[in-house]
Scaffold this active site. Structure first.
Site, PDB file in Angstrom:
ATOM      1  N   ASN A   9       0.878  -1.178   0.000  1.00  0.00           N
ATOM      2  CA  ASN A   9       0.000   0.000   0.000  1.00  0.00           C
ATOM      3  C   ASN A   9       0.908   1.218   0.000  1.00  0.00           C
ATOM      4  O   ASN A   9       1.479   1.574   1.019  1.00  0.00           O
ATOM      5  CB  ASN A   9      -0.889  -0.026   1.256  1.00  0.00           C
ATOM      6  CG  ASN A   9      -1.713   1.243   1.406  1.00  0.00           C
ATOM      7  OD1 ASN A   9      -1.737   2.083   0.509  1.00  0.00           O
ATOM      8  ND2 ASN A   9      -2.378   1.377   2.546  1.00  0.00           N
ATOM      9  N   TRP A  10       1.041   1.822  -1.167  1.00  0.00           N
ATOM     10  CA  TRP A  10       1.991   2.943  -1.296  1.00  0.00           C
ATOM     11  C   TRP A  10       1.475   4.204  -0.614  1.00  0.00           C
ATOM     12  O   TRP A  10       2.211   5.179  -0.472  1.00  0.00           O
ATOM     13  CB  TRP A  10       2.256   3.241  -2.770  1.00  0.00           C
ATOM     14  CG  TRP A  10       2.941   2.125  -3.522  1.00  0.00           C
ATOM     15  CD1 TRP A  10       3.304   0.886  -3.021  1.00  0.00           C
ATOM     16  CD2 TRP A  10       3.352   2.131  -4.891  1.00  0.00           C
ATOM     17  NE1 TRP A  10       3.903   0.136  -4.007  1.00  0.00           N
ATOM     18  CE2 TRP A  10       3.946   0.872  -5.166  1.00  0.00           C
ATOM     19  CE3 TRP A  10       3.281   3.072  -5.916  1.00  0.00           C
ATOM     20  CZ2 TRP A  10       4.462   0.543  -6.422  1.00  0.00           C
ATOM     21  CZ3 TRP A  10       3.795   2.746  -7.172  1.00  0.00           C
ATOM     22  CH2 TRP A  10       4.383   1.498  -7.422  1.00  0.00           C
ATOM     23  N   LYS A  11       0.221   4.206  -0.223  1.00  0.00           N
ATOM     24  CA  LYS A  11      -0.397   5.395   0.378  1.00  0.00           C
ATOM     25  C   LYS A  11      -0.161   6.607  -0.543  1.00  0.00           C
ATOM     26  O   LYS A  11      -0.109   6.453  -1.757  1.00  0.00           O
ATOM     27  CB  LYS A  11       0.093   5.604   1.814  1.00  0.00           C
ATOM     28  CG  LYS A  11      -0.115   4.329   2.649  1.00  0.00           C
ATOM     29  CD  LYS A  11       0.058   4.509   4.122  1.00  0.00           C
ATOM     30  CE  LYS A  11      -0.168   3.173   4.836  1.00  0.00           C
ATOM     31  NZ  LYS A  11      -0.075   3.257   6.286  1.00  0.00           N
ATOM     32  N   HIS A  95      -9.479   1.051   5.102  1.00  0.00           N
ATOM     33  CA  HIS A  95      -8.188   1.267   5.769  1.00  0.00           C
ATOM     34  C   HIS A  95      -8.395   2.194   6.970  1.00  0.00           C
ATOM     35  O   HIS A  95      -9.209   3.119   6.906  1.00  0.00           O
ATOM     36  CB  HIS A  95      -7.180   1.874   4.784  1.00  0.00           C
ATOM     37  CG  HIS A  95      -5.787   1.850   5.332  1.00  0.00           C
ATOM     38  ND1 HIS A  95      -5.351   2.772   6.251  1.00  0.00           N
ATOM     39  CD2 HIS A  95      -4.762   0.987   5.131  1.00  0.00           C
ATOM     40  CE1 HIS A  95      -4.090   2.484   6.575  1.00  0.00           C
ATOM     41  NE2 HIS A  95      -3.712   1.411   5.917  1.00  0.00           N
ATOM     42  N   GLU A  97      -6.781   4.600   8.030  1.00  0.00           N
ATOM     43  CA  GLU A  97      -6.598   6.025   7.725  1.00  0.00           C
ATOM     44  C   GLU A  97      -7.862   6.607   7.095  1.00  0.00           C
ATOM     45  O   GLU A  97      -8.211   7.763   7.323  1.00  0.00           O
ATOM     46  CB  GLU A  97      -5.362   6.206   6.825  1.00  0.00           C
ATOM     47  CG  GLU A  97      -4.078   5.987   7.625  1.00  0.00           C
ATOM     48  CD  GLU A  97      -2.894   5.471   6.832  1.00  0.00           C
ATOM     49  OE1 GLU A  97      -2.891   5.561   5.593  1.00  0.00           O
ATOM     50  OE2 GLU A  97      -1.955   4.948   7.478  1.00  0.00           O
ATOM     51  N   GLU A 167      -5.055  -4.906  10.630  1.00  0.00           N
ATOM     52  CA  GLU A 167      -4.035  -3.872  10.804  1.00  0.00           C
ATOM     53  C   GLU A 167      -4.271  -3.152  12.130  1.00  0.00           C
ATOM     54  O   GLU A 167      -5.094  -2.227  12.198  1.00  0.00           O
ATOM     55  CB  GLU A 167      -4.108  -2.852   9.665  1.00  0.00           C
ATOM     56  CG  GLU A 167      -3.817  -3.435   8.298  1.00  0.00           C
ATOM     57  CD  GLU A 167      -3.274  -2.384   7.336  1.00  0.00           C
ATOM     58  OE1 GLU A 167      -2.213  -2.631   6.755  1.00  0.00           O
ATOM     59  OE2 GLU A 167      -3.881  -1.306   7.202  1.00  0.00           O
ATOM     60  N   GLY A 173       2.834   2.383  10.762  1.00  0.00           N
ATOM     61  CA  GLY A 173       3.755   3.503  10.605  1.00  0.00           C
ATOM     62  C   GLY A 173       4.482   3.890  11.882  1.00  0.00           C
ATOM     63  O   GLY A 173       5.107   4.946  11.958  1.00  0.00           O
ATOM     64  N   SER A 212       3.814  -2.065  10.269  1.00  0.00           N
ATOM     65  CA  SER A 212       5.272  -2.115  10.425  1.00  0.00           C
ATOM     66  C   SER A 212       5.870  -3.476  10.070  1.00  0.00           C
ATOM     67  O   SER A 212       6.815  -3.938  10.710  1.00  0.00           O
ATOM     68  CB  SER A 212       5.683  -1.682  11.839  1.00  0.00           C
ATOM     69  OG  SER A 212       5.239  -0.355  12.093  1.00  0.00           O
TER      70      SER A 212
HETATM   71  P1  13P Z   1       3.235   0.428   7.638  1.00  0.00           P
HETATM   72  O1  13P Z   1       3.747  -0.840   7.023  1.00  0.00           O
HETATM   73  O2  13P Z   1       3.944   1.657   7.161  1.00  0.00           O
HETATM   74  O3  13P Z   1       3.138   0.320   9.126  1.00  0.00           O
HETATM   75  O4  13P Z   1       1.714   0.609   7.106  1.00  0.00           O
HETATM   76  C1  13P Z   1       0.826  -0.451   7.217  1.00  0.00           C
HETATM   77  C2  13P Z   1      -0.402  -0.107   6.470  1.00  0.00           C
HETATM   78  O5  13P Z   1      -1.166   0.752   6.878  1.00  0.00           O
HETATM   79  C3  13P Z   1      -0.655  -0.814   5.209  1.00  0.00           C
HETATM   80  O6  13P Z   1      -1.945  -0.574   4.747  1.00  0.00           O
END
Ligand code: 13P
Length: 253
Positions: A9-11, A95, A97, A167, A173, A212
């Site tokens: 997931n490149w966000k 997600h 976020e 998650e 993160g 992470s």
């Molecule tokens: P990180 O791997 O940066 O913790 O992010 C996880 C995530 O939210 C994947 O969707």
């Protein structure tokens, strides 16, 4: 047997040049072998080019979000059919976020799940608790609410054509990964909740861990019986880091 899915997931990261370079590196380095697949989810503007680049390779392409509506006056939104049109096979829904920053409710996430499937996309349904919820002992209740919202609307049979990602919000993160045992406990709970409705669907369900995840901790997490892959943020932005996780998955098959 369930296949591992290693999903990036490149966000809201990359540029057109960076995404071309990243996916080229991933295509080049994907381990050969069976029992796992590799998926990248770039930001919307780069999906079409990345999908074109990945065509015929072992790398699958998905999106990070989708509208629950099919078309029409929804300024700024992207319809599920549009994602299919540009080469997506998967889409992340719910997600944390999206839930926390954009106020997506579990009902809206369920609507997105249904709309995605109607367009031929495989939804990756994200669930997970915050640190406060974990400390209050409500992890399972939070996950049940997020899962049941989709089960109630879509039905258990629809879950057979989906992926779930656990998650924990406190691990995203932050560099704080859930221990393999903490993750396994929740993954087992999710599978059991599905099994109560349909054992075959539960047995075939791929449940990814996200938070992470990186090359150094992937083997431990992927070694758990109910962990079927990863949804990776930070470590999906460099081909070598992402491929280290794919290699850990390949090594276990
Ligand atoms: P990180 O791997 O940066 O913790 O992010 C996880 C995530 O939210 C994947 O969707």
């Amino acid at each position: 047997m369930r296949e591992f899915l290693i999903a990036g997931n490149w966000k809201m990261n990359a540029t057109s040049a960076a995404s071309a370079e990243l996916v080229a590196g991933i295509i080049d380095g994907v381990p050969s072998g069976e029992g796992f697949s590799v998926l990248v989810c770039p930001p919307f503007p780069y999906i079409a080019a990345v999908a074109e680049q990945a065509r015929g390779s072992a790398v699958l392409v998905g999106a990070q979000n989708v509208s629950e509506h099919a078309k029409g006056a929804f300024t700024g939104e992207v319809a599920p059919s549009m994602l299919r049109d540009v080469g997506c096979e998967y889409v992340i829904v719910g997600h944390s976020e999206r839930r926390a920053i954009y106020g997506e409710t579990s009902a809206q996430v369920a609507a997105k799940f249904v709309a995605a499937q109607a367009a031929g996309l495989t939804p990756i349904l994200c669930v997970g608790e915050t640190l406060d919820e974990r400390e209050a002992g409500t992890t399972e209740a939070v996950i049940d609410e997020q899962l049941d919202a989709v089960l109630d609307v879509a039905g258990i049979d629809a879950l057979a054509a989906a992926v779930i990602a656990y998650e924990p919000v406190w691990a995203i993160g932050t560099g704080k990964t859930a221990t393999p045992e903490q993750a396994q406990d929740v993954h087992r709970h999710i599978r059991a909740r599905l099994a109560a409705q349909n054992e075959a669907v539960a047995g075939g369900m791929r449940i990814l861990y996200g938070g992470s995840m990186k090359g150094e901790n992937a083997a431990g997490l992927l070694g758990q019986p109910d962990i079927d892959g990863g949804l990776i943020g930070g470590a999906s932005l460099k081909a070598a880091d992402f491929l280290a996780i794919a290699a850990a998955a390949a090594a276990q098959k």
